[in-house]
Design a protein around this motif. Sequence first.
Motif, PDB file in Angstrom:
ATOM      1  N   HIS A  17       1.232  -1.018   0.347  1.00 23.23           N
ATOM      2  CA  HIS A  17       0.267   0.313  -0.285  1.00 23.23           C
ATOM      3  C   HIS A  17       0.609   0.820   0.124  1.00 23.23           C
ATOM      4  CE1 HIS A  17      -3.906  -2.074   1.579  1.00 23.23           C
ATOM      5  NE2 HIS A  17      -3.492  -1.941   0.325  1.00 23.23           N
ATOM      6  N   PRO A  18       0.152   2.171  -0.627  1.00 26.28           N
ATOM      7  CA  PRO A  18       1.182   3.501  -0.374  1.00 26.28           C
ATOM      8  C   PRO A  18       1.746   4.522   0.979  1.00 26.28           C
ATOM      9  CG  PRO A  18      -0.700   4.351  -1.434  1.00 26.28           C
ATOM     10  CD  PRO A  18      -1.284   2.523  -1.201  1.00 26.28           C
ATOM     11  N   ILE A  19       2.885   4.388   1.052  1.00 32.16           N
ATOM     12  CA  ILE A  19       2.748   5.106   2.352  1.00 32.16           C
ATOM     13  C   ILE A  19       1.954   5.863   3.378  1.00 32.16           C
ATOM     14  CG2 ILE A  19       4.681   7.213   3.702  1.00 32.16           C
ATOM     15  CD1 ILE A  19       5.671   2.770   2.916  1.00 32.16           C
ATOM     16  N   CYS A  20       1.617   6.886   2.147  1.00 29.38           N
ATOM     17  CA  CYS A  20       0.792   8.534   2.686  1.00 29.38           C
ATOM     18  C   CYS A  20       1.634   8.632   3.924  1.00 29.38           C
ATOM     19  CB  CYS A  20      -0.660   7.488   2.886  1.00 29.38           C
ATOM     20  SG  CYS A  20      -1.297   6.499   1.607  1.00 29.38           S
ATOM     21  N   THR A  37      -9.504  -6.333   6.485  1.00 32.40           N
ATOM     22  CA  THR A  37      -7.986  -5.681   5.816  1.00 32.40           C
ATOM     23  C   THR A  37      -8.232  -4.428   4.725  1.00 32.40           C
ATOM     24  OG1 THR A  37      -7.823  -7.176   3.909  1.00 32.40           O
ATOM     25  CG2 THR A  37      -7.500  -7.764   6.683  1.00 32.40           C
ATOM     26  N   LEU A  38      -9.400  -3.921   4.783  1.00 32.53           N
ATOM     27  CA  LEU A  38      -9.419  -2.573   3.168  1.00 32.53           C
ATOM     28  C   LEU A  38      -8.848  -1.545   4.180  1.00 32.53           C
ATOM     29  CD1 LEU A  38     -12.962  -2.734   2.486  1.00 32.53           C
ATOM     30  CD2 LEU A  38     -10.946  -3.401   0.892  1.00 32.53           C
ATOM     31  N   PRO A  39      -7.772  -0.367   3.029  1.00 31.74           N
ATOM     32  CA  PRO A  39      -6.910   0.540   3.940  1.00 31.74           C
ATOM     33  C   PRO A  39      -8.292   1.565   4.378  1.00 31.74           C
ATOM     34  CG  PRO A  39      -7.153   0.405   1.630  1.00 31.74           C
ATOM     35  CD  PRO A  39      -7.648  -0.932   2.203  1.00 31.74           C
ATOM     36  N   GLN A  40      -7.687   2.067   5.963  1.00 29.05           N
ATOM     37  CA  GLN A  40      -8.626   3.030   5.735  1.00 29.05           C
ATOM     38  C   GLN A  40      -9.139   4.596   5.571  1.00 29.05           C
ATOM     39  OE1 GLN A  40     -11.438   2.414   8.594  1.00 29.05           O
ATOM     40  NE2 GLN A  40     -10.476   0.207   8.446  1.00 29.05           N
ATOM     41  N   VAL A  41      -7.979   4.644   4.967  1.00 33.26           N
ATOM     42  CA  VAL A  41      -7.630   5.928   3.787  1.00 33.26           C
ATOM     43  C   VAL A  41      -7.376   5.526   2.463  1.00 33.26           C
ATOM     44  CG1 VAL A  41      -6.849   8.329   4.308  1.00 33.26           C
ATOM     45  CG2 VAL A  41      -8.010   7.274   6.208  1.00 33.26           C
ATOM     46  N   VAL A  42      -7.344   6.307   1.624  1.00 34.37           N
ATOM     47  CA  VAL A  42      -6.395   6.146  -0.033  1.00 34.37           C
ATOM     48  C   VAL A  42      -7.021   7.301  -0.500  1.00 34.37           C
ATOM     49  CG1 VAL A  42      -7.143   3.263  -0.240  1.00 34.37           C
ATOM     50  CG2 VAL A  42      -8.846   4.998  -1.016  1.00 34.37           C
ATOM     51  N   LYS A  43      -5.907   7.404  -1.277  1.00 29.29           N
ATOM     52  CA  LYS A  43      -6.050   8.832  -1.919  1.00 29.29           C
ATOM     53  C   LYS A  43      -6.282   7.662  -3.855  1.00 29.29           C
ATOM     54  CE  LYS A  43      -5.471  13.110  -3.873  1.00 29.29           C
ATOM     55  NZ  LYS A  43      -5.167  13.038  -4.916  1.00 29.29           N
ATOM     56  N   HIS A  44      -7.027   8.646  -4.679  1.00 29.72           N
ATOM     57  CA  HIS A  44      -7.690   8.735  -5.851  1.00 29.72           C
ATOM     58  C   HIS A  44      -7.692   9.610  -6.398  1.00 29.72           C
ATOM     59  CE1 HIS A  44     -10.266   6.877  -9.045  1.00 29.72           C
ATOM     60  NE2 HIS A  44      -9.709   5.565  -8.867  1.00 29.72           N
ATOM     61  N   ARG A  45      -7.395   9.709  -8.353  1.00 27.43           N
ATOM     62  CA  ARG A  45      -7.521  10.367  -8.970  1.00 27.43           C
ATOM     63  C   ARG A  45      -8.116  11.205  -9.166  1.00 27.43           C
ATOM     64  NH1 ARG A  45      -9.744   8.800 -13.049  1.00 27.43           N
ATOM     65  NH2 ARG A  45      -9.703   6.166 -13.867  1.00 27.43           N
ATOM     66  N   VAL A  46      -9.771  10.747  -8.702  1.00 29.13           N
ATOM     67  CA  VAL A  46     -10.766  11.009  -8.629  1.00 29.13           C
ATOM     68  C   VAL A  46     -11.205  12.734  -7.168  1.00 29.13           C
ATOM     69  CG1 VAL A  46     -12.191   9.506  -9.946  1.00 29.13           C
ATOM     70  CG2 VAL A  46     -12.434   9.573  -7.846  1.00 29.13           C
ATOM     71  N   GLU A  47     -10.640  12.769  -7.142  1.00 36.61           N
ATOM     72  CA  GLU A  47     -11.098  14.149  -5.576  1.00 36.61           C
ATOM     73  C   GLU A  47      -9.570  14.406  -4.887  1.00 36.61           C
ATOM     74  OE1 GLU A  47     -12.551  16.048  -3.232  1.00 36.61           O
ATOM     75  OE2 GLU A  47     -13.468  14.649  -4.106  1.00 36.61           O
ATOM     76  N   ASP A  48      -9.061  15.859  -4.887  1.00 29.30           N
ATOM     77  CA  ASP A  48      -7.502  16.235  -4.594  1.00 29.30           C
ATOM     78  C   ASP A  48      -7.318  15.478  -2.900  1.00 29.30           C
ATOM     79  OD1 ASP A  48      -7.766  17.194  -7.041  1.00 29.30           O
ATOM     80  OD2 ASP A  48      -9.232  19.346  -6.256  1.00 29.30           O
ATOM     81  N   HIS A  49      -8.700  15.258  -2.521  1.00 25.55           N
ATOM     82  CA  HIS A  49      -8.520  14.866  -0.928  1.00 25.55           C
ATOM     83  C   HIS A  49      -8.776  13.570  -0.548  1.00 25.55           C
ATOM     84  CE1 HIS A  49     -10.359  19.112  -0.991  1.00 25.55           C
ATOM     85  NE2 HIS A  49      -9.624  19.697  -0.121  1.00 25.55           N
ATOM     86  N   PRO A  50      -8.264  13.054  -0.197  1.00 25.76           N
ATOM     87  CA  PRO A  50      -8.835  11.630   0.824  1.00 25.76           C
ATOM     88  C   PRO A  50      -9.564  10.741   0.170  1.00 25.76           C
ATOM     89  CG  PRO A  50      -6.461  12.613   2.077  1.00 25.76           C
ATOM     90  CD  PRO A  50      -7.308  14.042   1.901  1.00 25.76           C
ATOM     91  N   ASP A  52      -8.225  -4.279  -8.934  1.00 24.72           N
ATOM     92  CA  ASP A  52      -8.083  -6.018  -8.225  1.00 24.72           C
ATOM     93  C   ASP A  52      -6.458  -6.180  -8.243  1.00 24.72           C
ATOM     94  OD1 ASP A  52     -10.563  -6.739  -8.816  1.00 24.72           O
ATOM     95  OD2 ASP A  52     -10.329  -7.653 -11.006  1.00 24.72           O
ATOM     96  N   PHE A  53      -6.257  -4.856  -8.763  1.00 24.08           N
ATOM     97  CA  PHE A  53      -4.014  -5.393  -8.534  1.00 24.08           C
ATOM     98  C   PHE A  53      -3.793  -4.209  -7.923  1.00 24.08           C
ATOM     99  CE2 PHE A  53      -5.399  -6.303 -13.508  1.00 24.08           C
ATOM    100  CZ  PHE A  53      -4.941  -7.422 -13.038  1.00 24.08           C
ATOM    101  N   ALA A  54      -4.530  -4.299  -6.484  1.00 24.33           N
ATOM    102  CA  ALA A  54      -3.590  -3.118  -5.710  1.00 24.33           C
ATOM    103  C   ALA A  54      -3.231  -3.915  -4.493  1.00 24.33           C
ATOM    104  CB  ALA A  54      -4.838  -2.686  -4.280  1.00 24.33           C
ATOM    105  N   GLY A  55      -2.147  -5.016  -4.484  1.00 26.59           N
ATOM    106  CA  GLY A  55      -1.672  -5.966  -4.014  1.00 26.59           C
ATOM    107  C   GLY A  55      -0.126  -6.235  -4.555  1.00 26.59           C
ATOM    108  N   LEU A  56       0.521  -5.772  -5.949  1.00 31.22           N
ATOM    109  CA  LEU A  56       0.816  -5.385  -7.010  1.00 31.22           C
ATOM    110  C   LEU A  56       2.009  -4.316  -6.575  1.00 31.22           C
ATOM    111  CD1 LEU A  56      -0.387  -7.649  -9.691  1.00 31.22           C
ATOM    112  CD2 LEU A  56       0.744  -8.878  -7.965  1.00 31.22           C
ATOM    113  N   MET A  57       3.230  -4.499  -6.626  1.00 31.57           N
ATOM    114  CA  MET A  57       3.910  -3.324  -6.971  1.00 31.57           C
ATOM    115  C   MET A  57       4.367  -2.657  -8.112  1.00 31.57           C
ATOM    116  SD  MET A  57       5.221  -2.455  -2.964  1.00 31.57           S
ATOM    117  CE  MET A  57       6.524  -2.051  -3.593  1.00 31.57           C
TER     118      MET A  57
END
Length: 645
Positions: free
Chosen positions: A393-396, A521-534, A580-585
């Motif tokens: 997951h991203p360091i965030c 085990t879903l991440p509580q906070v994520v970043k996505h290109r559709v939104e400027d905020h977490p 589907d591929f969030a677990g891949l680096m």
Amino acid sequence: MESEGVSLPLIHEHPMTPWNDLRKGDCCGRFKAISDGYYCKICDFFVHQKCGESSEYIKHPSHSIHPLQLRSNRGHNCNLCGKYIVNLFYRCEICDFDVDLYCTKYPPPEVIDISETHHHKLTLIKKRSEFDYEAKCGFPYKCHECDLAFHVDCVWNPSKEKHPSEVNHSYHPLHPLKLHVGQPPFYSDGTCRLCSRKIYDRLFYHCSACNFSLDMRCVLNPPPQSVMDLKVHDHQLIFRPRLDSFTCNACGLSGDRSPYICVHCDFMIHQECLTLPRLININRHDHRVSRTSVLGVVNSVCGVCRQKVDWTWGGYSCQKCPRYVVHSKCATRDDVWNGKELEGIPEETEDIEPYVVIDDNTIQHFSHKEHYMRFHVNGLFWEENKRCSACTHPICLQSFYGCIDCDFMLHQSCAKYPRKKWHVLHNDRLALVTSEDGVFWCDACVRISNGFMYKCGETELDVLCGSVSEPFVHPSHPHHPLYCIPSVEEKECNGCNNSESRVLTCIESGCGFFLCFNCATLPQVVKHRVEDHPLSLCYGEKASGKYWCDICEKETDPSKWFYTCKDHRASLHTKCVLGDFAGLMPRSTVNTVSRSFKVVLNNSVSRPFCRVCESHCMYPIVLKMLGISDLYICSFDCLRRFFGR
């Protein structure tokens, strides 16, 4: 007459004396007609001559693919006869295959003909899972045409003598028992009076006057009339072959027949509880637990089933954690205990710390020994390419360790994962390993990953699922902890509404809250290109009207978990946000379906075009096939369709 000591280093640690004795051999646990052997006076240890002259390595017809090595520790059952191994046995470490000395010297025939009893030939069963191995009357055989299984001694006499139509039995002296074939009489309870096992389509003996039935195992090998074992009880135990309701002092559960009793102190125990192991590991606790006759812990709950424990009965307790106790039956369940008795076996003391501390801000992690890693209080960036190599997951904004010489990073929490641990989903201790550029599917959440994993044998868990321990506290259910309570029935997950068999359960009465490992085990906070905020994980809500996902532009179900933005005006599917591929680096190369792919971040202005669904890839990570320009795959569905699977 004594002679000089004989050294048998493969068999015993002390010199042994040639000896004649009519006792059971500590080597194979059987009596022998020829009593020549070797004896150790120090340990009162006797082995038969033939057993004592065993070779260190042998090839055996029961396991022809690998050689077997002679071993001398306990805690195993023979894969051929199912009996508990007394001391010496042969083992294949590759296949976890064990054969006791008796079966090594006298292997059973692969096929037998018992036309007097059954009209088809029977084949030896080699897998324990195919038959009840608790029986004591011989090797199991199966008729594949009739789909029936038998113990060889129950149906076959090599001397061609038929089973007598009537027998006199010491545990039923009033009347002779008559031979029956097939189903028990309708008026009986269909179980053996001595061992309480169900009598199915097989031979058994019965007294109609007393409604007394014995299965063939107890006819041929009845329980001993008395037992003296100080590990079980301080006094001699007497077998009582009658219908009597009682509570077993060893496990605290009720029984309805044939206990062993102590007339001195009103002690009663199930037959099967006589062989309860003394010291074991269970998959829900980091320390060994030991058997005790009285738990002596007030207001405690079982560490497995989470039900209240009656401290006046026996069970298992941890010497290092005073309040940790487990019911006897719970501790020895197949999904909790690996079947290994540890009494007399030293406890493992290897270092499981994942890193070495260099100074207050620097460590050397076992997965990255070539460089030191420096601690950073928090990640001041949301860059997608700055990712933890353990969970991927991203360091965030989390604290992390970063390599001082390269781009290798680990979340602080991920860096602390121990190198070995017990887990509720596997009976042996798991080891933390890197995937070494290979991919795996987590057995708990079924996500693909090439990060770190906890592994033992065929079991593979990503570090997020592998780090789940009891009690598990999740922000979606903060008032009650969750536990992994195995159940035959599938439960509906409160996060995704899917039915799963492996779930984390709230044990509070009437709560009915369940979480699958994927949602847990879903991440509580994520970043996505559709939104400027977490984006924050929202745990569903009761709402009327229709909601739409801004990524796929399809309707969302607000009762399922979704990601939402700062002003809570968006409800984004968790799959659309993560893919589907969030677990891949990103930037790594993976091999799947016999092809090589580059893992690519989908963060450019112009999104790549998926060759299968013929649309611009909307998920944050996609696969690009190596060797072919501009061939992108955006999901598992597209991957399967592309390769025709």
